[in-house]
Design an enzyme around this catalytic site. Structure first.
Site, PDB file in Angstrom:
ATOM      1  N   ARG A   1      47.300  28.768  69.208  1.00 48.53           N
ATOM      2  CA  ARG A   1      46.247  29.520  70.159  1.00 48.53           C
ATOM      3  C   ARG A   1      45.214  29.768  69.427  1.00 48.53           C
ATOM      4  O   ARG A   1      45.128  29.945  68.639  1.00 48.53           O
ATOM      5  CB  ARG A   1      47.100  30.915  70.774  1.00 48.53           C
ATOM      6  CG  ARG A   1      46.084  31.478  71.654  1.00 48.53           C
ATOM      7  CD  ARG A   1      46.835  32.429  72.319  1.00 48.53           C
ATOM      8  NE  ARG A   1      45.639  33.387  72.779  1.00 48.53           N
ATOM      9  CZ  ARG A   1      45.473  33.667  74.171  1.00 48.53           C
ATOM     10  NH1 ARG A   1      46.062  32.755  74.930  1.00 48.53           N
ATOM     11  NH2 ARG A   1      44.499  34.345  74.696  1.00 48.53           N
ATOM     12  N   HIS A  56      43.660  24.980  79.077  1.00 49.89           N
ATOM     13  CA  HIS A  56      44.952  26.236  78.949  1.00 49.89           C
ATOM     14  C   HIS A  56      46.048  25.504  79.793  1.00 49.89           C
ATOM     15  O   HIS A  56      46.332  26.190  80.967  1.00 49.89           O
ATOM     16  CB  HIS A  56      44.443  27.159  79.442  1.00 49.89           C
ATOM     17  CG  HIS A  56      45.184  28.491  79.026  1.00 49.89           C
ATOM     18  ND1 HIS A  56      46.395  28.555  78.429  1.00 49.89           N
ATOM     19  CD2 HIS A  56      45.229  29.715  79.285  1.00 49.89           C
ATOM     20  CE1 HIS A  56      46.804  29.903  78.236  1.00 49.89           C
ATOM     21  NE2 HIS A  56      46.130  30.606  78.807  1.00 49.89           N
ATOM     22  N   GLN A  62      48.782  27.879  81.346  1.00 47.09           N
ATOM     23  CA  GLN A  62      48.405  28.588  82.374  1.00 47.09           C
ATOM     24  C   GLN A  62      48.098  27.863  83.752  1.00 47.09           C
ATOM     25  O   GLN A  62      48.631  28.389  84.798  1.00 47.09           O
ATOM     26  CB  GLN A  62      47.039  29.184  81.938  1.00 47.09           C
ATOM     27  CG  GLN A  62      46.271  30.335  82.987  1.00 47.09           C
ATOM     28  CD  GLN A  62      46.836  31.296  83.373  1.00 47.09           C
ATOM     29  OE1 GLN A  62      47.175  32.025  82.277  1.00 47.09           O
ATOM     30  NE2 GLN A  62      47.379  31.821  84.639  1.00 47.09           N
ATOM     31  N   ASP A  73      37.371  32.840  86.559  1.00 44.88           N
ATOM     32  CA  ASP A  73      37.845  33.215  85.484  1.00 44.88           C
ATOM     33  C   ASP A  73      36.525  33.995  84.726  1.00 44.88           C
ATOM     34  O   ASP A  73      35.255  33.877  85.336  1.00 44.88           O
ATOM     35  CB  ASP A  73      38.029  31.846  84.505  1.00 44.88           C
ATOM     36  CG  ASP A  73      38.752  32.284  83.166  1.00 44.88           C
ATOM     37  OD1 ASP A  73      38.903  33.571  82.694  1.00 44.88           O
ATOM     38  OD2 ASP A  73      38.511  31.295  82.480  1.00 44.88           O
ATOM     39  N   CYS A  97      43.334  33.715  86.134  1.00 43.37           N
ATOM     40  CA  CYS A  97      44.145  33.888  84.909  1.00 43.37           C
ATOM     41  C   CYS A  97      44.294  35.030  84.146  1.00 43.37           C
ATOM     42  O   CYS A  97      45.514  35.185  83.462  1.00 43.37           O
ATOM     43  CB  CYS A  97      43.784  32.581  83.905  1.00 43.37           C
ATOM     44  SG  CYS A  97      42.198  32.737  83.277  1.00 43.37           S
ATOM     45  N   ARG A 107      53.991  33.126  83.712  1.00 44.92           N
ATOM     46  CA  ARG A 107      53.701  32.477  82.478  1.00 44.92           C
ATOM     47  C   ARG A 107      55.009  32.535  81.605  1.00 44.92           C
ATOM     48  O   ARG A 107      55.255  31.747  80.813  1.00 44.92           O
ATOM     49  CB  ARG A 107      52.600  33.507  81.707  1.00 44.92           C
ATOM     50  CG  ARG A 107      51.245  33.335  82.112  1.00 44.92           C
ATOM     51  CD  ARG A 107      50.755  31.758  82.103  1.00 44.92           C
ATOM     52  NE  ARG A 107      50.983  31.590  80.552  1.00 44.92           N
ATOM     53  CZ  ARG A 107      50.033  31.664  79.697  1.00 44.92           C
ATOM     54  NH1 ARG A 107      48.933  32.479  79.876  1.00 44.92           N
ATOM     55  NH2 ARG A 107      50.396  31.441  78.368  1.00 44.92           N
TER      56      ARG A 107
HETATM   57  N1  NVA Z   1      38.637  31.126  79.734  1.00 42.49           N
HETATM   58  C1  NVA Z   1      39.292  32.401  79.225  1.00 42.49           C
HETATM   59  C2  NVA Z   1      40.620  32.230  79.520  1.00 42.49           C
HETATM   60  C3  NVA Z   1      41.367  33.512  78.867  1.00 42.49           C
HETATM   61  C4  NVA Z   1      42.881  33.153  79.317  1.00 42.49           C
HETATM   62  C5  NVA Z   1      39.127  32.134  77.578  1.00 42.49           C
HETATM   63  O1  NVA Z   1      39.161  31.285  76.858  1.00 42.49           O
HETATM   64  O2  NVA Z   1      38.667  33.410  77.114  1.00 42.49           O
HETATM   65  N1   CP Z   2      45.968  34.253  80.650  1.00 42.89           N
HETATM   66  C1   CP Z   2      46.254  34.373  79.283  1.00 42.89           C
HETATM   67  O1   CP Z   2      46.338  33.433  78.441  1.00 42.89           O
HETATM   68  O2   CP Z   2      46.198  35.663  78.817  1.00 42.89           O
HETATM   69  P1   CP Z   2      46.197  36.236  77.314  1.00 42.89           P
HETATM   70  O3   CP Z   2      44.859  36.096  76.797  1.00 42.89           O
HETATM   71  O4   CP Z   2      46.453  37.605  77.364  1.00 42.89           O
HETATM   72  O5   CP Z   2      47.308  35.537  76.450  1.00 42.89           O
END
Ligand code: NVA
Ligand code: CP
Length: 313
Positions: free
Chosen positions: A116, A143, A146, A233, A272, A300
């Protein structure tokens, strides 16, 4: 292809889950059917110990609520164990190579690794050297877990996937990229409304267009017209620098009750999460009756377990 006519085999060909670009429609359906089966069992408190004796490594380079908790608890529910590895506490943070890390982790008997906060290129490099499945738990490019969870949620709520229309409003980021690939493959039309300069990358859009209908516009009304799903988002992702100019350009791309009125009457709202009320979405929308964001977040758990069940051998 209609997901309801698909007969799942509970088997997939792919060894990793790096992005939705590599998956066929059938493989996406396999993840969704496996999640449905996980969820049914979860609801009656039944868990099959398919990860018994196995350990999954969670190598994270950014913060997380849903991804971390749903993996940790999901692995336990499947009878397995996990090691949570913040990247800054590993030698990767002092310059050890991805190759050395990837090769070595499998030598300790780890069965899969969730990455991640790495770049798309780093995720692919990790997978190139890893002898165990690599799962992308978010990168700057996508992602996939997700969006698999999102497709599962839409299937549950709308009863089908094909011939639906999803409108994504806002930044052309990792979520937008995965939505383009996931939706186009399952025959769901996707329209993205972003301000000039913040549309998803041309290469992703062109790839998506090979599979389905992908519309890119700067006009919110055009994107949302006849939509069954409206999705947004954050304006600034974890892989972005804080950027006031970007936020200013995106400010008009907020999902408000007026935007929801332009979609179909029975349209649902998705995000998300984490969400910023008053930025990309109004509180009335995310906290209103059309919102299904908590179903997405719950799913999830079921998708993560499905991914582990299909990938860990
Ligand atoms: N676009 C956001 C999604 C978080 C789940 C990010 O990458 O921070
Ligand atoms: N949507 C998602 O990935 O959430 P987190 O950033 O909390 O893991």
């Amino acid at each position: 292809m209609d997901i309801n006519k698909y007969v799942p085999k509970f088997k997939i060909r792919t060894e990793n889950l790096l992005s939705l670009t590599e998956l066929s429609a059938e493989e996406i359906f396999e993840f969704l059917y496996a999640a449905r089966s996980m969820k049914k069992r979860f609801r009656v408190g039944e868990h099959s110990p398919m990860l018994k004796g196995k350990t999954v490594a969670l190598l994270f380079d950014n913060v997380s609520t849903r991804t971390r908790v749903s993996f940790e608890i999901g692995i336990r529910q499947l009878g397995g164990d996990f090691i949570f590895l913040p990247k800054n506490e590993t030698q990767l943070s002092r310059g050890e190579s991805i190759k050395d890390t990837a090769v070595m982790l499998a030598r300790y008997g780890i069965s899969a690794i969730v990455l991640r906060g790495f770049t798309g290129g780093q995720v692919r490099e990790f997978a190139q050297y890893s002898s165990i499945p690599v799962i992308n738990g978010i990168s700057d490019e996508g992602h996939p877990l997700q969006v698999l969870s999102d497709l599962f949620t839409v299937w549950e709520i709308k009863g089908r996937l094909d011939n639906l229309k999803i409108a994504y409003i806002g930044d052309g980021n990792n979520i937008a990229n995965s939505l383009i690939m996931g939706c186009s493959k399952v025959n769901m039309d996707i329209a993205i409304a972003s301000p000039n300069g913040y549309s998803p990358a041309k290469s992703i859009v062109e790839r998506g267009m090979q599979f389905g209908n992908v519309l890119i516009t700067d006009d919110i009304a055009e994107a949302v017209k006849d939509a069954d799903v409206v999705y947004t988002d954050v304006f600034i992702s974890m892989s972005d620098e804080d950027d006031e100019a970007k936020k200013k350009k995106l400010a008009r791309y907020r999902v408000t009750p007026e935007v929801m009125k332009l979609a179909k009457e029975d349209a649902v709202f998705m995000h998300c999460m984490p969400a910023h009320r008053g930025e990309e979405v109004s509180a009335e929308v995310i906290d209103g009756p059309q919102s299904i964001v908590y179903d997405q977040a719950e799913n999830r758990l079921h998708i993560n377990k499905a991914a582990l069940a299909l990938l860990v051998r």
